[in-house]
Write a protein that holds these residues in place. Structure first.
Motif, PDB file in Angstrom:
ATOM      1  N   GLY A  25       0.914  -1.055   0.111  1.00 34.27           N
ATOM      2  CA  GLY A  25       0.181  -0.348  -0.079  1.00 34.27           C
ATOM      3  C   GLY A  25       0.680   1.534   0.408  1.00 34.27           C
ATOM      4  O   GLY A  25       0.399   2.730   0.311  1.00 34.27           O
ATOM      5  N   SER A  26       1.904   0.734  -0.029  1.00 38.15           N
ATOM      6  CA  SER A  26       2.621   2.315  -0.193  1.00 38.15           C
ATOM      7  C   SER A  26       3.630   2.231  -2.066  1.00 38.15           C
ATOM      8  O   SER A  26       4.227   1.742  -2.088  1.00 38.15           O
ATOM      9  N   ALA A  27       3.758   3.625  -2.044  1.00 37.96           N
ATOM     10  CA  ALA A  27       5.137   3.849  -3.999  1.00 37.96           C
ATOM     11  C   ALA A  27       6.694   3.151  -3.420  1.00 37.96           C
ATOM     12  O   ALA A  27       6.638   4.255  -2.277  1.00 37.96           O
ATOM     13  N   ALA A  28       7.230   2.315  -3.722  1.00 36.97           N
ATOM     14  CA  ALA A  28       8.403   3.299  -4.153  1.00 36.97           C
ATOM     15  C   ALA A  28       9.038   3.803  -4.632  1.00 36.97           C
ATOM     16  O   ALA A  28       8.628   4.507  -5.701  1.00 36.97           O
ATOM     17  N   VAL A  29      10.513   3.983  -4.168  1.00 37.47           N
ATOM     18  CA  VAL A  29      11.227   5.621  -3.957  1.00 37.47           C
ATOM     19  C   VAL A  29      12.173   4.847  -4.761  1.00 37.47           C
ATOM     20  O   VAL A  29      13.054   4.326  -4.270  1.00 37.47           O
ATOM     21  N   PRO A  30      12.647   6.059  -5.492  1.00 34.05           N
ATOM     22  CA  PRO A  30      14.142   5.714  -5.754  1.00 34.05           C
ATOM     23  C   PRO A  30      15.754   5.606  -4.833  1.00 34.05           C
ATOM     24  O   PRO A  30      16.532   4.341  -4.607  1.00 34.05           O
ATOM     25  N   GLU A  31      15.645   5.790  -3.754  1.00 33.63           N
ATOM     26  CA  GLU A  31      16.107   6.303  -2.564  1.00 33.63           C
ATOM     27  C   GLU A  31      16.421   4.240  -1.742  1.00 33.63           C
ATOM     28  O   GLU A  31      17.372   4.083  -1.474  1.00 33.63           O
ATOM     29  N   GLU A  32      14.728   3.624  -1.737  1.00 29.71           N
ATOM     30  CA  GLU A  32      15.047   2.456  -1.851  1.00 29.71           C
ATOM     31  C   GLU A  32      16.069   1.607  -2.294  1.00 29.71           C
ATOM     32  O   GLU A  32      16.896   0.821  -2.190  1.00 29.71           O
ATOM     33  N   ILE A  33      15.703   1.945  -3.526  1.00 33.01           N
ATOM     34  CA  ILE A  33      16.454   0.824  -4.865  1.00 33.01           C
ATOM     35  C   ILE A  33      18.147   0.990  -3.704  1.00 33.01           C
ATOM     36  O   ILE A  33      19.257  -0.054  -4.499  1.00 33.01           O
ATOM     37  N   ALA A  34      18.625   2.169  -4.396  1.00 31.05           N
ATOM     38  CA  ALA A  34      19.723   2.541  -3.487  1.00 31.05           C
ATOM     39  C   ALA A  34      20.500   1.922  -2.487  1.00 31.05           C
ATOM     40  O   ALA A  34      21.762   1.554  -2.391  1.00 31.05           O
ATOM     41  N   ALA A  35      19.582   2.101  -2.146  1.00 32.14           N
ATOM     42  CA  ALA A  35      19.655   1.146  -0.796  1.00 32.14           C
ATOM     43  C   ALA A  35      20.000  -0.169  -0.785  1.00 32.14           C
ATOM     44  O   ALA A  35      21.001  -0.489  -0.681  1.00 32.14           O
ATOM     45  N   SER A  36      19.685  -0.948  -1.426  1.00 35.60           N
ATOM     46  CA  SER A  36      19.787  -2.042  -2.040  1.00 35.60           C
ATOM     47  C   SER A  36      21.011  -2.511  -2.701  1.00 35.60           C
ATOM     48  O   SER A  36      22.131  -3.014  -2.117  1.00 35.60           O
ATOM     49  N   LEU A  37      21.675  -1.169  -3.300  1.00 33.14           N
ATOM     50  CA  LEU A  37      22.778  -1.539  -4.335  1.00 33.14           C
ATOM     51  C   LEU A  37      23.666  -1.435  -3.491  1.00 33.14           C
ATOM     52  O   LEU A  37      24.905  -1.709  -3.707  1.00 33.14           O
ATOM     53  N   CYS A  38      23.278  -0.077  -2.644  1.00 29.28           N
ATOM     54  CA  CYS A  38      25.253  -0.128  -1.562  1.00 29.28           C
ATOM     55  C   CYS A  38      24.832  -0.987  -0.481  1.00 29.28           C
ATOM     56  O   CYS A  38      26.090  -1.172  -0.537  1.00 29.28           O
ATOM     57  N   TYR A  39      24.351  -2.013   0.138  1.00 28.76           N
ATOM     58  CA  TYR A  39      24.168  -3.451   1.000  1.00 28.76           C
ATOM     59  C   TYR A  39      25.412  -3.921  -0.140  1.00 28.76           C
ATOM     60  O   TYR A  39      26.213  -4.970   0.902  1.00 28.76           O
ATOM     61  N   LEU A  40      24.914  -4.474  -1.141  1.00 32.04           N
ATOM     62  CA  LEU A  40      25.769  -5.334  -2.192  1.00 32.04           C
ATOM     63  C   LEU A  40      26.771  -4.610  -2.739  1.00 32.04           C
ATOM     64  O   LEU A  40      27.864  -5.582  -3.115  1.00 32.04           O
ATOM     65  N   ALA A  41      27.018  -3.312  -2.974  1.00 30.23           N
ATOM     66  CA  ALA A  41      28.641  -3.021  -2.609  1.00 30.23           C
ATOM     67  C   ALA A  41      29.874  -2.568  -1.932  1.00 30.23           C
ATOM     68  O   ALA A  41      30.516  -2.770  -2.319  1.00 30.23           O
ATOM     69  N   SER A  42      28.985  -2.852  -0.792  1.00 27.87           N
ATOM     70  CA  SER A  42      29.782  -3.000   0.540  1.00 27.87           C
ATOM     71  C   SER A  42      30.073  -3.961   0.759  1.00 27.87           C
ATOM     72  O   SER A  42      29.392  -5.367   0.762  1.00 27.87           O
ATOM     73  N   ASP A  43      30.646  -4.201   2.263  1.00 18.96           N
ATOM     74  CA  ASP A  43      31.504  -5.364   2.092  1.00 18.96           C
ATOM     75  C   ASP A  43      30.747  -6.566   3.106  1.00 18.96           C
ATOM     76  O   ASP A  43      31.084  -7.167   3.278  1.00 18.96           O
ATOM     77  N   GLU A  44      29.902  -5.575   3.395  1.00 13.57           N
ATOM     78  CA  GLU A  44      28.827  -6.567   4.278  1.00 13.57           C
ATOM     79  C   GLU A  44      28.386  -7.893   3.485  1.00 13.57           C
ATOM     80  O   GLU A  44      27.516  -8.800   3.768  1.00 13.57           O
ATOM     81  N   ALA A  45      27.705  -7.101   1.970  1.00 17.40           N
ATOM     82  CA  ALA A  45      27.951  -8.579   1.135  1.00 17.40           C
ATOM     83  C   ALA A  45      29.247  -9.475   0.495  1.00 17.40           C
ATOM     84  O   ALA A  45      28.419  -9.861  -0.267  1.00 17.40           O
ATOM     85  N   ARG A  46      30.189  -9.638   0.699  1.00 10.37           N
ATOM     86  CA  ARG A  46      31.380 -10.125   0.563  1.00 10.37           C
ATOM     87  C   ARG A  46      31.211 -11.647   0.145  1.00 10.37           C
ATOM     88  O   ARG A  46      31.743 -12.085  -0.501  1.00 10.37           O
ATOM     89  N   HIS A  47      29.943 -12.759   0.811  1.00 14.29           N
ATOM     90  CA  HIS A  47      30.254 -12.640   0.920  1.00 14.29           C
ATOM     91  C   HIS A  47      28.512 -14.077  -0.298  1.00 14.29           C
ATOM     92  O   HIS A  47      28.214 -14.553  -0.522  1.00 14.29           O
ATOM     93  N   VAL A  48      28.097 -12.379  -1.181  1.00 11.31           N
ATOM     94  CA  VAL A  48      26.806 -12.152  -1.718  1.00 11.31           C
ATOM     95  C   VAL A  48      27.348 -12.244  -3.437  1.00 11.31           C
ATOM     96  O   VAL A  48      27.831 -11.334  -3.174  1.00 11.31           O
ATOM     97  N   SER A  49      26.688 -13.452  -4.080  1.00 11.64           N
ATOM     98  CA  SER A  49      27.443 -13.255  -5.350  1.00 11.64           C
ATOM     99  C   SER A  49      25.895 -13.874  -6.220  1.00 11.64           C
ATOM    100  O   SER A  49      26.066 -15.324  -5.117  1.00 11.64           O
ATOM    101  N   ALA A  50      26.002 -13.677  -7.457  1.00 13.31           N
ATOM    102  CA  ALA A  50      24.951 -14.394  -8.475  1.00 13.31           C
ATOM    103  C   ALA A  50      23.470 -14.341  -8.122  1.00 13.31           C
ATOM    104  O   ALA A  50      22.495 -15.489  -8.350  1.00 13.31           O
ATOM    105  N   HIS A  51      22.933 -13.324  -6.664  1.00 16.49           N
ATOM    106  CA  HIS A  51      21.618 -12.995  -6.468  1.00 16.49           C
ATOM    107  C   HIS A  51      21.412 -12.312  -7.364  1.00 16.49           C
ATOM    108  O   HIS A  51      21.747 -10.826  -7.627  1.00 16.49           O
TER     109      HIS A  51
END
Length: 273
Positions: A212-238
């Motif tokens: 019931g709410s509209a998604a905004v670009p900042e929320e997609i940017a947050a996902s990209l930030c996680y994947l680019a960070s060292d927090e996601a160092r074992h996340v690949s092919a997803h």
């Protein structure tokens, strides 16, 4: 901000507006050195001044221009740690029965060929540096489930997911992670074009969201930030799907694209105009 991307060098295509622009703002705030790229030179340069970042014009459907953008990033900052293949358009819309072959090819050039070029040249650079790095590409909910996007757009976005998996498997030997983000209906300038204006886009995105709410670009940017960070160092092919649950609950969005005259939505590169 926490500095999750401190000193990482990042190249973002399609960075002049929408998800690309908000990703650039977040990444700079998180400590990254960002190079912006877009075919919209005026908007790209304006954002670069705002962020004290670098800008290079590039038509991502032309391999040499993507290669040049990667080289420019390295010349300016000495390396490349993260490539974000974000540039795109909606492309040809309307019935698959009325879609011209040349329009099919034009749309794939911007939405799919560009990702191949980005993976190829960023991957080469990261391997040359001794390995490591993150390559991120924008897919879409339209590439995850059928019937929620234009036909050619959906094909391209599904192919981005397949390319992500394949590239991640190959490039893992160099320590390079490859992932994608698949947004649902996000209120961006492209979606404004689909609905006619921003107010209608917000209403449409809200109606199509099970939450019931509209998604905004900042929320997609947050996902990209996680994947680019060292927090996601074992996340690949997803592929991270950010769709408010539409892929499980269903959407009525297909009529937006299939029941309209064939034509283009979005700014085409010059060679296609």
């Amino acid at each position: 901000m926490s500095g999750r991307l401190q000193d990482k060098v990042v190249l973002i295509t399609g960075a002049a507006s929408g998800i690309g622009a908000q990703t650039a703002r977040l990444f700079v705030a998180e400590g990254a050195a960002v190079v912006l790229s877009d075919i919209n030179i005026d908007a790209g340069q304006q954002l670069a001044r705002e962020l004290d970042a670098a800008f290079i014009a590039a038509d991502v459907s032309v391999e040499e221009q993507v290669e040049r953008a990667v080289a420019y990033t390295v010349e300016r900052h000495g390396r490349l740690d993260c490539m974000i293949n974000n540039a795109g358009m909606i492309g040809v819309v309307g019935s698959i029965l009325d879609t011209r072959t040349e329009d099919w090819n034009r749309t794939l050039g911007v939405l799919l060929d560009s990702v191949f070029f980005g993976v190829k040249h960023a991957g080469r650079q990261m391997r040359k540096q001794g390995g490591g790095g993150s390559i991120l590409s924008l897919s879409s909910l339209a590439g995850v489930v059928g019937g929620v996007g234009p036909q050619v757009y959906s094909v391209a976005k599904a192919a981005v997911i397949a390319l992500t998996r394949g590239a991640a498997s190959e490039l893992a030997q160099y320590g390079i992670r490859v992932n994608a983000v698949a947004p649902g209906l996000v209120v961006t300038p492209l979606v404004d074009q689909v609905y006619g204006d921003r107010e209608k886009a917000v209403q449409g995105a809200t109606v199509n969201s099970p939450l019931g709410s509209a998604a905004v670009p900042e929320e997609i940017a947050a996902s990209l930030c996680y994947l680019a960070s060292d927090e996601a160092r074992h996340v690949s092919a997803h592929t991270v799907v950010v769709d408010s649950g539409v892929s499980a609950a269903g959407s009525s969005g297909s009529a937006l694209f299939h029941n309209r005259p064939a034509g283009f939505l979005g700014k085409m590169p010059k060679q296609y105009q």
